[in-house]
Write a protein that holds these residues in place. Structure first.
Motif, PDB file in Angstrom:
ATOM      1  N   TYR A 133       4.462   3.767 -10.735  1.00  0.00           N
ATOM      2  CA  TYR A 133       3.322   3.850 -11.156  1.00  0.00           C
ATOM      3  C   TYR A 133       2.857   5.470 -12.500  1.00  0.00           C
ATOM      4  O   TYR A 133       3.874   6.350 -12.260  1.00  0.00           O
ATOM      5  CB  TYR A 133       2.440   3.909 -10.114  1.00  0.00           C
ATOM      6  CG  TYR A 133       2.200   5.552  -9.225  1.00  0.00           C
ATOM      7  CD1 TYR A 133       0.983   5.911  -9.714  1.00  0.00           C
ATOM      8  CD2 TYR A 133       2.689   5.922  -8.492  1.00  0.00           C
ATOM      9  CE1 TYR A 133       1.030   7.824  -8.767  1.00  0.00           C
ATOM     10  CE2 TYR A 133       2.167   7.118  -7.795  1.00  0.00           C
ATOM     11  CZ  TYR A 133       1.449   7.356  -8.025  1.00  0.00           C
ATOM     12  OH  TYR A 133       1.345   8.831  -7.362  1.00  0.00           O
ATOM     13  N   PHE A 134       2.325   5.356 -12.507  1.00  0.00           N
ATOM     14  CA  PHE A 134       2.028   6.441 -13.826  1.00  0.00           C
ATOM     15  C   PHE A 134       1.778   7.924 -13.098  1.00  0.00           C
ATOM     16  O   PHE A 134       0.237   7.983 -12.107  1.00  0.00           O
ATOM     17  CB  PHE A 134       0.695   6.816 -14.845  1.00  0.00           C
ATOM     18  CG  PHE A 134       1.037   7.702 -15.868  1.00  0.00           C
ATOM     19  CD1 PHE A 134       1.503   7.565 -16.983  1.00  0.00           C
ATOM     20  CD2 PHE A 134      -0.237   8.134 -16.096  1.00  0.00           C
ATOM     21  CE1 PHE A 134       1.295   8.536 -17.936  1.00  0.00           C
ATOM     22  CE2 PHE A 134      -0.430   8.944 -17.079  1.00  0.00           C
ATOM     23  CZ  PHE A 134       0.752   9.374 -18.157  1.00  0.00           C
ATOM     24  N   THR A 135       2.274   9.002 -12.985  1.00  0.00           N
ATOM     25  CA  THR A 135       2.341  10.099 -11.667  1.00  0.00           C
ATOM     26  C   THR A 135       1.277  11.397 -11.732  1.00  0.00           C
ATOM     27  O   THR A 135       1.144  10.758 -13.676  1.00  0.00           O
ATOM     28  CB  THR A 135       3.180  10.076 -11.094  1.00  0.00           C
ATOM     29  OG1 THR A 135       4.097  10.877 -11.955  1.00  0.00           O
ATOM     30  CG2 THR A 135       3.943   9.219 -10.480  1.00  0.00           C
ATOM     31  N   ALA A 136       0.798  11.962 -11.217  1.00  0.00           N
ATOM     32  CA  ALA A 136       0.613  13.545 -11.671  1.00  0.00           C
ATOM     33  C   ALA A 136       1.469  14.107 -13.147  1.00  0.00           C
ATOM     34  O   ALA A 136       0.914  15.101 -13.308  1.00  0.00           O
ATOM     35  CB  ALA A 136       0.081  14.104 -10.493  1.00  0.00           C
TER      36      ALA A 136
ATOM     37  N   ARG B 117       0.502  -1.450   0.206  1.00  0.00           N
ATOM     38  CA  ARG B 117       0.168  -0.006  -0.354  1.00  0.00           C
ATOM     39  C   ARG B 117       0.729   1.083   0.086  1.00  0.00           C
ATOM     40  O   ARG B 117       1.746   1.510   1.320  1.00  0.00           O
ATOM     41  CB  ARG B 117      -0.429  -0.207   1.392  1.00  0.00           C
ATOM     42  CG  ARG B 117      -1.625   1.359   1.685  1.00  0.00           C
ATOM     43  CD  ARG B 117      -2.794   1.563   2.664  1.00  0.00           C
ATOM     44  NE  ARG B 117      -3.207  -0.255   2.259  1.00  0.00           N
ATOM     45  CZ  ARG B 117      -4.109  -0.610   3.767  1.00  0.00           C
ATOM     46  NH1 ARG B 117      -4.537   0.288   4.961  1.00  0.00           N
ATOM     47  NH2 ARG B 117      -5.290  -0.975   3.380  1.00  0.00           N
ATOM     48  N   ASP B 118       1.021   2.239  -0.937  1.00  0.00           N
ATOM     49  CA  ASP B 118       1.466   3.407  -1.042  1.00  0.00           C
ATOM     50  C   ASP B 118       0.448   4.343  -0.268  1.00  0.00           C
ATOM     51  O   ASP B 118      -0.425   4.290  -0.748  1.00  0.00           O
ATOM     52  CB  ASP B 118       1.924   3.667  -2.473  1.00  0.00           C
ATOM     53  CG  ASP B 118       2.793   4.918  -3.226  1.00  0.00           C
ATOM     54  OD1 ASP B 118       2.516   6.270  -1.972  1.00  0.00           O
ATOM     55  OD2 ASP B 118       2.394   4.863  -3.671  1.00  0.00           O
ATOM     56  N   LEU B 119       1.331   4.660   0.870  1.00  0.00           N
ATOM     57  CA  LEU B 119      -0.014   5.303   2.108  1.00  0.00           C
ATOM     58  C   LEU B 119       0.013   7.171   1.233  1.00  0.00           C
ATOM     59  O   LEU B 119      -0.735   7.671   1.752  1.00  0.00           O
ATOM     60  CB  LEU B 119       0.860   5.587   3.115  1.00  0.00           C
ATOM     61  CG  LEU B 119       1.172   4.410   3.890  1.00  0.00           C
ATOM     62  CD1 LEU B 119       1.535   4.110   4.643  1.00  0.00           C
ATOM     63  CD2 LEU B 119       0.018   3.530   3.639  1.00  0.00           C
ATOM     64  N   TRP B 120       0.665   7.341   0.240  1.00  0.00           N
ATOM     65  CA  TRP B 120       0.606   8.535  -0.457  1.00  0.00           C
ATOM     66  C   TRP B 120       1.223   8.712  -1.553  1.00  0.00           C
ATOM     67  O   TRP B 120       2.344   8.562  -1.146  1.00  0.00           O
ATOM     68  CB  TRP B 120       0.335   9.779   0.719  1.00  0.00           C
ATOM     69  CG  TRP B 120       2.238   9.904   1.072  1.00  0.00           C
ATOM     70  CD1 TRP B 120       2.777   9.184   2.723  1.00  0.00           C
ATOM     71  CD2 TRP B 120       3.178  10.266   0.633  1.00  0.00           C
ATOM     72  NE1 TRP B 120       4.016  10.017   2.952  1.00  0.00           N
ATOM     73  CE2 TRP B 120       4.358  10.588   1.417  1.00  0.00           C
ATOM     74  CE3 TRP B 120       3.477  11.552  -0.346  1.00  0.00           C
ATOM     75  CZ2 TRP B 120       5.576  11.048   1.656  1.00  0.00           C
ATOM     76  CZ3 TRP B 120       4.632  12.214  -0.475  1.00  0.00           C
ATOM     77  CH2 TRP B 120       6.040  11.857   0.273  1.00  0.00           C
ATOM     78  N   GLY B 121       0.744   9.354  -2.287  1.00  0.00           N
ATOM     79  CA  GLY B 121       1.699  10.325  -3.570  1.00  0.00           C
ATOM     80  C   GLY B 121       1.340  11.268  -4.352  1.00  0.00           C
ATOM     81  O   GLY B 121      -0.089  11.765  -3.207  1.00  0.00           O
ATOM     82  N   SER B 122       1.540  11.466  -5.266  1.00  0.00           N
ATOM     83  CA  SER B 122       0.767  12.550  -6.150  1.00  0.00           C
ATOM     84  C   SER B 122      -0.254  12.286  -6.812  1.00  0.00           C
ATOM     85  O   SER B 122      -0.949  12.951  -6.966  1.00  0.00           O
ATOM     86  CB  SER B 122       1.665  13.016  -7.311  1.00  0.00           C
ATOM     87  OG  SER B 122       1.654  12.167  -8.200  1.00  0.00           O
ATOM     88  N   THR B 123      -0.694  11.564  -6.516  1.00  0.00           N
ATOM     89  CA  THR B 123      -2.101  11.083  -7.200  1.00  0.00           C
ATOM     90  C   THR B 123      -2.467  10.145  -5.999  1.00  0.00           C
ATOM     91  O   THR B 123      -2.207   9.521  -5.474  1.00  0.00           O
ATOM     92  CB  THR B 123      -2.090  10.341  -8.597  1.00  0.00           C
ATOM     93  OG1 THR B 123      -2.101   9.242  -8.466  1.00  0.00           O
ATOM     94  CG2 THR B 123      -1.970  11.218  -9.082  1.00  0.00           C
ATOM     95  N   SER B 124      -4.528   9.956  -6.324  1.00  0.00           N
ATOM     96  CA  SER B 124      -4.948   8.470  -4.683  1.00  0.00           C
ATOM     97  C   SER B 124      -4.552   6.983  -5.633  1.00  0.00           C
ATOM     98  O   SER B 124      -4.300   7.325  -6.786  1.00  0.00           O
ATOM     99  CB  SER B 124      -6.262   8.811  -5.664  1.00  0.00           C
ATOM    100  OG  SER B 124      -7.042   7.846  -4.217  1.00  0.00           O
ATOM    101  N   ARG B 125      -3.586   6.714  -4.756  1.00  0.00           N
ATOM    102  CA  ARG B 125      -3.234   5.457  -4.219  1.00  0.00           C
ATOM    103  C   ARG B 125      -4.552   4.625  -3.652  1.00  0.00           C
ATOM    104  O   ARG B 125      -4.955   4.729  -3.210  1.00  0.00           O
ATOM    105  CB  ARG B 125      -2.167   5.326  -3.786  1.00  0.00           C
ATOM    106  CG  ARG B 125      -0.937   6.649  -4.130  1.00  0.00           C
ATOM    107  CD  ARG B 125      -0.267   6.265  -5.531  1.00  0.00           C
ATOM    108  NE  ARG B 125       0.379   5.091  -5.831  1.00  0.00           N
ATOM    109  CZ  ARG B 125       0.027   4.156  -7.041  1.00  0.00           C
ATOM    110  NH1 ARG B 125      -0.840   4.257  -7.188  1.00  0.00           N
ATOM    111  NH2 ARG B 125       0.709   3.403  -7.056  1.00  0.00           N
ATOM    112  N   PRO B 126      -3.851   2.790  -4.526  1.00  0.00           N
ATOM    113  CA  PRO B 126      -4.949   2.150  -4.603  1.00  0.00           C
ATOM    114  C   PRO B 126      -4.913   1.440  -3.041  1.00  0.00           C
ATOM    115  O   PRO B 126      -4.055   1.524  -2.294  1.00  0.00           O
ATOM    116  CB  PRO B 126      -4.744   0.471  -5.020  1.00  0.00           C
ATOM    117  CG  PRO B 126      -3.519   1.512  -6.612  1.00  0.00           C
ATOM    118  CD  PRO B 126      -3.001   2.824  -5.733  1.00  0.00           C
TER     119      PRO B 126
END
Length: 734
Positions: free
Chosen positions: A699-702, A659-668
């Motif tokens: 992943y494909f980021t913002a 689990r990616d806890l935070w990213g530039s986009t919402s994460r699964p």
């Protein structure tokens, strides 16, 4: 092999320089064998599967003499006759390619792909594809339209049966394995065929689960979920890719330059052949994105479509478009160059008949060892969904009743089953007879058919059940209810099958429900009322033997679902790797109203991704995360101890999620990043280790690019996407 490689490319360029424009365009057209034979007034009659609005027609001999490939010649004799009559009229003696949908077996039929993926054994998928290639090649087939790498989330769509499931990582593993199996190490070998990854792209996201319907999604969703499995197949060396029927970003995939040129050619470096699906170039007119056939041909060529299947926009319009200067002939050369290269790779210029051997064909199909592999594959594909302790059945039972439309039916092969024959399939009844021989009375009674409301057979079925010690309910969907054009709005057992199950259960007998279906079904009521449920899917040629092996304990169920089963159709789409939303429900017992939830069912599926039971028990303990910081070029390790605490030897599929806890986009909420299948004897334990490297977190980021972002990641291991144990948290830092 790169297109710039010699000596193949030298030969291709020499041949290309000799070809007229009409001959080049002919290479870009694919039709059925009957059209060829009719054009030359052959007395041979050929039946070809029709999966679209254009079927039988007659084309001029001039057009046919420049043809490039054939769809669905199914035997060596037909392939020989078509190739022979064609080469007699083709000026440059450029051989035809023969293509066919070998999806889960050719003559020996293996479990449907959704079932085979439930084995979580890419090596098994490679082995079954190897057999399918050997059988198909012996009948003259050069190319299979497989693997299907479409990610699926909606069980209403019938073609989920052809997909590995809802997870991009596992789908990619299975797609790559099938490519390796079909193509082997040498495309010129007589037991290999070229693989065609399909359907590019996002066909599995058809709105409402209705086949051929529109698709609407963001580029981030496309890239993070749907594209990875296609790319895995391409990276494994697939020689072809097939476009899908749907639109992406409003443009049909068959004429979509973003998909075919930007992504496929430029980003992925794919140098193989792009082929349309059945009439999909012509269908762009009905999408209302092409004005007419001429416009469709222009758009297809400019987008990078090399071969048009069945419809005739290329051969009808490209020559005139070139003559008027509206399309560049260099684009035609580009496409034909790829087609000719594939023919050289397959050795067809050395011998156009190299794969066509009628005597070899007789020996190559349905070998004993192939049937044994089919039995093994079916065993490893069937998922035990419930067991109140009645399984495995005891072999000293004196009588068994098999009730339901699949009780003694060979229609267990499923859609797209090649040349498989129901009469050669082992039925449930026959599998039990083979297992128990003459010591047990086995009675089969259908009770009802697959989908009607006729209850006239109930009495005989209930009498058979009442007079037996054990009842096996063989229920499910008729084979044509899933597969292409097999969309269903209801996910229940069809017809009066539910009523028959209810009546049998009133007898109070030990009862097992064995399901035959091509998609997840609504099973909540059955889970609450039937003692044991075995999901058999459409298991293939050896299905009955495999079912008997599992029911009587000669094999221990080990398969796990690769597609979530919903509570009800109103929950669809439901899948494990979803986004959290701004008002997540969190725990299922949370009763606060103003959350993202249903009032009448849980958010989570009824059976989660990765779920499946065994006759033994596996206990997880001693989880650990070795390392709390990950840097470029480094790794961290997740570890867990798994012990067999039951009474049977068995296999467990240990799954690792991040689990990616935070990213530039919402994460699964979760993403599958690894799995291991282990075999443990009773009491035995093993330490399972997963290595996590930075590229696994990309992943494909913002920023509209693939990258690994700095941040915190939580790791879980467990039996399925619901029953997980936390290993720990690490930080990725650059």
């Amino acid at each position: 092999m790169k297109l710039t490689d010699s000596p193949v490319q030298t030969k291709v360029e020499e041949l290309l320089s000799e070809m007229t424009l009409a001959e080049k365009i002919g290479q870009m057209f694919q039709t059925d064998p009957g059209t060829v034979l009719r054009s030359y007034h052959s007395k041979i009659e050929v039946s070809t599967p029709v999966t679209g609005p254009i079927s039988e027609r007659t084309l001029s001999k001039e057009l046919i003499s420049n043809l490039g490939s054939i769809l669905s010649a199914t035997d060596a004799q037909t392939a020989y006759e078509v190739q022979k009559v064609f080469l007699q009229h083709n000026r440059l003696k450029i051989p035809l390619l023969f293509m066919f949908d070998i999806i889960h077996g050719f003559r020996t039929v293996f479990p449907i792909p959704l079932g085979l993926a439930s084995s979580w054994e890419p090596k098994l998928a490679e082995e079954t594809s190897r057999v399918a290639a050997a059988e198909g090649a012996a009948s003259g087939i050069n190319v299979t339209f497989a693997p299907m790498a479409d990610l699926v989330r909606d069980p209403r769509w019938g073609r989920v049966m052809e997909s590995p499931g809802e997870d991009p990582y596992l789908n990619g593993q299975m797609a790559a394995a099938m490519v390796r199996g079909f193509q082997g190490d040498d495309l010129k070998a007589l037991d290999t065929i070229a693989a065609c990854v399909k359907h590019f792209a996002a066909y599995g996201a058809a709105e409402g689960g209705r086949d051929y319907n529109t698709v609407d999604m963001s580029e981030a969703t496309l890239r993070n979920y749907y594209l990875p499995a296609y790319k895995a197949g391409i990276d494994a060396g697939a020689e072809l890719i097939m476009t899908s029927f749907n639109v992406y970003d409003g443009v049909p995939a068959t004429t979509n330059s973003f998909l075919l040129r930007n992504v496929l050619r430029e980003e992925w470096g794919f140098e193989g052949v792009v082929i349309s699906d059945y009439t999909s170039l012509w269908e762009t007119i009905f999408h209302m994105s092409s004005k007419d056939g001429e416009d469709a041909a222009k758009q297809g060529l400019e987008a990078g479509l090399d071969i048009e299947m069945i419809s005739t926009e290329y051969i009808s319009h490209l020559e005139q478009l070139v003559e008027r200067g509206e399309v560049d002939v260099a684009l035609i050369d580009e496409a034909v160059r790829r087609i000719l290269t594939l023919k050289f790779k397959l050795g067809l210029f050395d011998d156009p008949y190299r794969y066509i051997n009628i005597e070899r064909e007789k020996e190559a199909h349905l070998k004993h060892e192939y049937r044994q592999l089919a039995r093994k594959a079916a065993q490893k594909s069937m998922v035990l969904l419930k067991n109140d302790g009645i399984l495995p059945l005891k072999k000293d039972v004196k009588s068994v009743a098999v009730i339901g439309p699949f009780a003694d039916s060979g229609r267990i092969l499923g859609g797209w089953s090649g040349l498989g024959k129901p009469e050669e399939a082992v039925t449930v009844k026959q599998g039990l007879i083979n297992k128990l021989e003459n010591d047990v009375k086995i009675t089969a009674a259908a009770g009802c058919d697959y989908s009607s409301n006729d209850v006239s057979g109930f009495q005989a079925a209930l009498e058979a059940a009442a007079s037996s010690e054990v009842v096996i309910l063989a229920m499910g969907e008729e084979d044509h209810m899933s597969g292409e054009a097999g969309s269903r709005a209801y996910l229940t057992l069809p017809g009066v099958q539910p009523k028959l199950v209810e009546e049998v259960l009133k007898l109070g007998k030990p009862t097992v429900l064995v399901l035959f279906n091509g998609r997840p079904l609504e099973l909540k009521w059955y889970h609450e009322h039937v003692p044991a449920i075995l999901e058999a899917w459409f298991p293939g040629t050896e299905g009955g033997n495999a079912i008997a092996d599992l029911l009587f304990g000669d094999a221990n169920p080990s398969a796990k679902l690769t597609m979530s089963f919903p509570y009800t159709v109103g929950q669809v789409p439901v899948y494990y790797n979803c986004l959290n939303t701004g008002r997540p429900k969190g725990h299922e017992d949370n009763d606060f109203r103003f959350l993202s939830k249903y009032l009448d069912i849980p958010n989570a599926p009824f059976y989660p991704f990765g779920y499946g039971l065994s006759y033994t028990e596996f206990t997880y303990s001693d989880t650990a995360l070795i390392g709390d910081t990950l840097t470029p070029g480094g790794s961290v390790k997740a570890m867990v101890t798994v012990q067999n605490t039951g009474n049977y030897a068995g296999e467990e599929i240990v799954q690792m999620y991040v689990r990616d806890l935070w990213g530039s986009t919402s994460r699964p909420l979760l993403e599958l990043k690894g799995f291991h299948k282990i075999h443990l004897a009773p009491g035995e334990k093993a330490t399972v280790e997963f290595v996590i490297e930075p590229e696994m977190l990309s992943y494909f980021t913002a920023k509209k690019q693939y990258e690994v972002e700095e941040g915190d990641f939580k790791v879980f291991v467990g039996k399925n996407a619901r029953d997980l144990i936390e290993c720990g948290t690490f930080t990725y830092t650059i």
